[in-house]
Design a protein around this motif. Sequence first.
Motif, mmCIF file in Angstrom:
data_model
loop_
_atom_site.group_PDB
_atom_site.id
_atom_site.type_symbol
_atom_site.label_atom_id
_atom_site.label_comp_id
_atom_site.label_asym_id
_atom_site.label_seq_id
_atom_site.Cartn_x
_atom_site.Cartn_y
_atom_site.Cartn_z
ATOM 1 N N LEU A 78 9.041 10.132 8.743
ATOM 2 C CA LEU A 78 8.851 9.671 10.122
ATOM 3 C C LEU A 78 8.840 10.857 11.074
ATOM 4 O O LEU A 78 9.772 11.672 11.080
ATOM 5 N N ILE A 79 7.783 10.949 11.866
ATOM 6 C CA ILE A 79 7.705 11.917 12.963
ATOM 7 C C ILE A 79 8.000 11.149 14.240
ATOM 8 O O ILE A 79 7.287 10.195 14.583
ATOM 9 N N LEU A 80 9.057 11.541 14.923
ATOM 10 C CA LEU A 80 9.521 10.790 16.088
ATOM 11 C C LEU A 80 8.982 11.408 17.374
ATOM 12 O O LEU A 80 9.032 12.628 17.550
ATOM 13 N N GLN A 81 8.463 10.576 18.254
ATOM 14 C CA GLN A 81 8.055 11.013 19.593
ATOM 15 C C GLN A 81 9.131 10.607 20.592
ATOM 16 O O GLN A 81 9.760 9.550 20.450
ATOM 17 N N THR A 82 9.348 11.446 21.592
ATOM 18 C CA THR A 82 10.392 11.163 22.566
ATOM 19 C C THR A 82 9.971 11.616 23.956
ATOM 20 O O THR A 82 9.194 12.564 24.107
ATOM 21 N N ASN A 83 10.509 10.919 24.960
ATOM 22 C CA ASN A 83 10.321 11.321 26.362
ATOM 23 C C ASN A 83 11.475 12.190 26.843
ATOM 24 O O ASN A 83 11.459 12.668 27.974
ATOM 25 N N ASP A 84 12.480 12.356 26.005
ATOM 26 C CA ASP A 84 13.653 13.147 26.364
ATOM 27 C C ASP A 84 13.283 14.622 26.373
ATOM 28 O O ASP A 84 12.875 15.177 25.345
ATOM 29 N N GLU A 85 13.414 15.275 27.499
ATOM 30 C CA GLU A 85 13.024 16.673 27.634
ATOM 31 C C GLU A 85 14.106 17.635 27.164
ATOM 32 O O GLU A 85 13.885 18.840 27.091
ATOM 33 N N THR A 86 15.306 17.109 26.868
ATOM 34 C CA THR A 86 16.411 17.991 26.492
ATOM 35 C C THR A 86 16.449 18.189 24.983
ATOM 36 O O THR A 86 15.859 17.432 24.215
ATOM 37 N N ILE A 87 17.197 19.208 24.556
ATOM 38 C CA ILE A 87 17.364 19.470 23.125
ATOM 39 C C ILE A 87 18.129 18.339 22.458
ATOM 40 O O ILE A 87 18.021 18.117 21.251
ATOM 41 N N ARG A 88 18.899 17.607 23.273
ATOM 42 C CA ARG A 88 19.681 16.504 22.726
ATOM 43 C C ARG A 88 18.787 15.462 22.064
ATOM 44 O O ARG A 88 19.109 14.915 20.997
ATOM 45 N N GLY A 89 17.630 15.190 22.706
ATOM 46 C CA GLY A 89 16.707 14.210 22.144
ATOM 47 C C GLY A 89 16.196 14.637 20.774
ATOM 48 O O GLY A 89 16.052 13.810 19.869
ATOM 49 N N THR A 90 15.929 15.931 20.633
ATOM 50 C CA THR A 90 15.460 16.438 19.336
ATOM 51 C C THR A 90 16.547 16.325 18.278
ATOM 52 O O THR A 90 16.306 15.863 17.161
ATOM 53 N N LYS A 129 0.833 -1.199 0.000
ATOM 54 C CA LYS A 129 0.000 0.000 0.000
ATOM 55 C C LYS A 129 0.866 1.247 0.000
ATOM 56 O O LYS A 129 2.065 1.200 0.252
ATOM 57 N N VAL A 130 0.205 2.370 -0.261
ATOM 58 C CA VAL A 130 0.861 3.672 -0.197
ATOM 59 C C VAL A 130 0.524 4.308 1.146
ATOM 60 O O VAL A 130 -0.643 4.356 1.548
ATOM 61 N N TRP A 131 1.547 4.798 1.845
ATOM 62 C CA TRP A 131 1.363 5.411 3.159
ATOM 63 C C TRP A 131 1.863 6.842 3.135
ATOM 64 O O TRP A 131 2.829 7.171 2.439
ATOM 65 N N ASP A 132 1.192 7.697 3.921
ATOM 66 C CA ASP A 132 1.537 9.115 3.927
ATOM 67 C C ASP A 132 2.592 9.452 4.977
ATOM 68 O O ASP A 132 3.514 10.217 4.705
ATOM 69 N N LEU A 133 2.437 8.899 6.175
ATOM 70 C CA LEU A 133 3.298 9.274 7.298
ATOM 71 C C LEU A 133 3.543 8.082 8.208
ATOM 72 O O LEU A 133 2.778 7.110 8.202
ATOM 73 N N MET A 134 4.598 8.204 9.026
ATOM 74 C CA MET A 134 4.821 7.263 10.117
ATOM 75 C C MET A 134 5.072 8.071 11.382
ATOM 76 O O MET A 134 5.832 9.044 11.362
ATOM 77 N N VAL A 135 4.431 7.674 12.467
ATOM 78 C CA VAL A 135 4.682 8.267 13.776
ATOM 79 C C VAL A 135 5.261 7.164 14.662
ATOM 80 O O VAL A 135 4.647 6.104 14.816
ATOM 81 N N GLY A 136 6.450 7.397 15.204
ATOM 82 C CA GLY A 136 7.107 6.363 15.996
ATOM 83 C C GLY A 136 7.689 6.905 17.283
ATOM 84 O O GLY A 136 8.092 8.071 17.362
ATOM 85 N N LEU A 137 7.750 6.049 18.298
ATOM 86 C CA LEU A 137 8.358 6.390 19.584
ATOM 87 C C LEU A 137 9.829 5.992 19.541
ATOM 88 O O LEU A 137 10.168 4.886 19.100
ATOM 89 N N ASP A 138 10.701 6.870 20.027
ATOM 90 C CA ASP A 138 12.141 6.610 19.890
ATOM 91 C C ASP A 138 12.616 5.421 20.710
ATOM 92 O O ASP A 138 13.665 4.830 20.411
ATOM 93 N N THR A 139 11.861 5.019 21.748
ATOM 94 C CA THR A 139 12.275 3.893 22.592
ATOM 95 C C THR A 139 11.624 2.571 22.187
ATOM 96 O O THR A 139 11.734 1.578 22.904
ATOM 97 N N THR A 140 10.941 2.559 21.048
ATOM 98 C CA THR A 140 10.301 1.329 20.575
ATOM 99 C C THR A 140 11.347 0.231 20.370
ATOM 100 O O THR A 140 12.409 0.472 19.789
ATOM 101 N N THR A 141 11.031 -0.975 20.854
ATOM 102 C CA THR A 141 11.985 -2.096 20.743
ATOM 103 C C THR A 141 11.545 -3.136 19.723
ATOM 104 O O THR A 141 12.388 -3.848 19.162
ATOM 105 N N ASN A 142 10.227 -3.261 19.483
ATOM 106 C CA ASN A 142 9.757 -4.248 18.496
ATOM 107 C C ASN A 142 10.385 -3.994 17.128
ATOM 108 O O ASN A 142 10.799 -4.928 16.434
ATOM 109 N N LEU A 143 10.426 -2.732 16.757
ATOM 110 C CA LEU A 143 11.100 -2.303 15.532
ATOM 111 C C LEU A 143 11.655 -0.915 15.799
ATOM 112 O O LEU A 143 10.905 0.045 15.957
#
Length: 698
Positions: free
Chosen positions: A83-95, A51-65
Amino acid sequence: MSQTKTIRLLILNDSRAEAERLISMLHNAGRPVRAQHVENDEALNKLLQEKVWDLMVGLDTTTNLKPLDAIRIIRRLNKDVPLILQTNDETIRGTVDGLKLGAVDVVKVDEDQHLLFVIQREFNNREDRDRRRVAERRYNEIERRNQQLLDSSRDAIAFVQDGMFLYTNDSFVELLDYDSRDDLECMPVIDITKDRDQDKVKRFLKDFMLKGSDIESTKLEFSVITKDGAERPLSIEVRKSTFEEELCTQFLIRTSTADSQELEAQIQQIKSQDLATGLYNRGYLLDTLHLVVENAASGANNSALIHIGVDKFHEIVDGKLGIASADLVIGSIADFAKSQVKADDVLCRYNDNSFMLVIPNIDPETALARAKTLCQKLTSHIVDIDGTTLQFAYAIGISVVNETTADAETPIGQAVKAYELARAESSNNAEDKVRLYEPETREETKRDVSHSVQKALDEGRFKLLFQPILSLRGSDREHYEVLLRMIGEDGSEISPQEFLSAAAKIGATTKIDRWVILESIKLLSEHRKNSTNTHLIINLSRESVLDATLPPWIKVAFKAANLPPDALVFQLNEIDVNDHLNVAATFSEQVTKLGSSCSINRFGCALNPFNALQHVKASHIKIDGSFTQELQENTPEAVQALNELVSELHKLDKITIVPFVENASVLSKLWQSGVHYIQGYYLQGPAEEMNYDFDTES
């Protein structure tokens, strides 16, 4: 029938519950999605290839993939899935780390509003890239066709760069009695020019290139020496052009006669002229704007488009002179307006009582000042028709055409919007009746819509439309979906997509839904007097589903109208059902006990769409329109996806409806899939009456 485009979304997260929360959040924000939870690399490979997909949203700590592995798979398959990445890291380093990884953006977990804006931005970017790819393919095809037209043109055409022939077509070659294009290409123009004209041609070509954008085309007359040594005088149209992306000079020698050229010019003038006013017409306006937009995009000076509207034109003319004099009056106004504009301006008639004025090479402030002066003069002007005088009020809207303007339609829409704001101005001062278009902010738009909804409620400015739903299986039941429209103050129809979210914020959706139900019952009762077996599908908002008093109220409404309850089907959105499963189950049970039935709309977008059917009593299922849109792409994967969904629904004894059937190309596929009903503009758009002839389709 239109809908907000469904986002095809991949979700990379170890928690399925979080994936479902994300889908619900998007739907609640008015962004419908068809999502897939990705659990491993094999699943991602399969999904990307099928299929054709528009976007992916993923968590940076995901382990399955891991996100890095997902990005590698996407790149290896050469897919455009940001890919739009979600993170729990509050620092600029995570970004920073996320961006280095290859994500298009990084958003903190639980910052849903930020995520919504990023998703919308990247979805728009993705659509822009799709449009660019389509445009590039079309451009290449146009280039190919243009080359064919150049090669086969009866007019002699050549492109010259640095004084040498870059290209010549067959007609140009024949004109000079050469054997092939190769004989002329890369040959200096001077080599074929008669000795006495060589200095003249050199000076002309040099001056022509130095004049830059100040000149579009001109004439050059000189004599050439053909291959056999004969002298031949030429009259050439010379213009700036590009050939194979190289800036050059075009030579054009027309084969048409002087008489045919004069006739062509007369025909062109007639095509470009409005007969009542003698001004240019809308077609010429669009042609002019195309050129203005191209000039602005190339870095030339900005221009302005001014929309001039005559207030209460028909009311005043009909009252004083009668409708037959409208052309005389608008012609008189046009003559005066034409006397107030400059020679380089282009004044066109736009519609019955308005004009468009294109002003080239002008800045916004100067355009605003000119518009104010023009509005004052027009307001002071007295129209005299055979001794009867009329005076009108005017309003003017201005749009600036600059390098950001995408097409000719954009400034027209902006100028009209600015004009509407100017017209609504309560002041009688002509200067106050002029507005320069400024884009509205999101918050201003929301406030305006909320105010409009409340005012429409107070004034009863709502109406119902009915769109037929046709059986593909020979049912004798006639179905219509009830569609709601709000009537704007200018009489225009506004779709629910533009006002329902604002209505929910002011607590008006339940009131609107009850009005729709009552009006539908009343109209259907009258319609059924003709012994038609007609059923209506009525859409309910989330707030109405959550309203425990609604089912008893519906029961009373049925009794009062003496209408059998099975005549109505109440339609719930899939996302509302999944977000409030227990309440939706109770609601559907109560409605079923009344004798009515329920339908689930936009079905098939949830991670597990069939889970809701274990709890909610729904006899009808309306499949999400994105399945139909994909079906029109005519891919085996799209056909299989729809067939599998329909097959599973039929196993559960559900009546299936497929919307957005816009053409006949998908009918055979829908028939083969076993779908019960279809809906869309191919049958009929929404209409004010239930007047579709179902018998002609049976």
